[in-house]
Scaffold this motif. Structure first.
Motif: not given
Length: 136
Positions: A16, A26, A38-39, A58-60, A62, A67, A69
């Motif tokens: 990423s 973003h 990003v992420r 692990r991002w929930s 963004w 953001a 995670g």
């Protein structure tokens, strides 16, 4: 040797990571090598010595203002000294916020604050909630 280290860092950068311009909608997080991400799947907190790194991120969510995670904070105990220390991992919730213009690419917004909340154990002498000001 510097070239080899740079090549290795580029080879292990998360998929990423982006050297180009991410989607303008973003905000980005800037890593130790001044790359926008990003992420990211991992993120180095201790740029100087590598003794603290967020891993398995692990991002929930963004977005352009924040953001959120989950992941692990891998911290070297530096016992008896850092080169001989062991890494211990602690589950954390990661929050990024306070976007501001990035000096390197003023058209991009980058997160300026990272907050960690330890959810199950934490390094000794570390409070449950920790806030870091991120670099530009």
């Amino acid at each position: 040797m510097l070239c080899a280290a740079t090549a290795l860092a580029a080879a292990v950068a998360p998929a990423s990571a982006s050297a180009g311009s991410p989607a303008a909608a973003h905000a980005v997080v800037v890593d130790c090598f001044s790359n926008s991400q990003v992420r990211p799947g991992d993120f180095l907190l201790a740029c100087g010595d590598g003794n603290n790194r967020l891993i398995e991120l692990r991002w929930s969510a963004w977005g352009n203002t924040s953001a959120v995670g989950r992941g692990l904070d891998a911290v070297n105990d530096c016992q008896p000294f850092c080169a001989a220390g062991r890494f211990h991992s602690y589950p954390v919730i990661v929050r990024l916020d306070r976007p501001d213009s990035w000096k390197k690419h003023p058209e991009l917004k980058r997160f300026t604050r990272l907050q960690l909340t330890y959810t199950d154990g934490r390094p000794s002498q570390t409070p449950r909630d920790v806030t870091y000001k991120l670099w530009d």
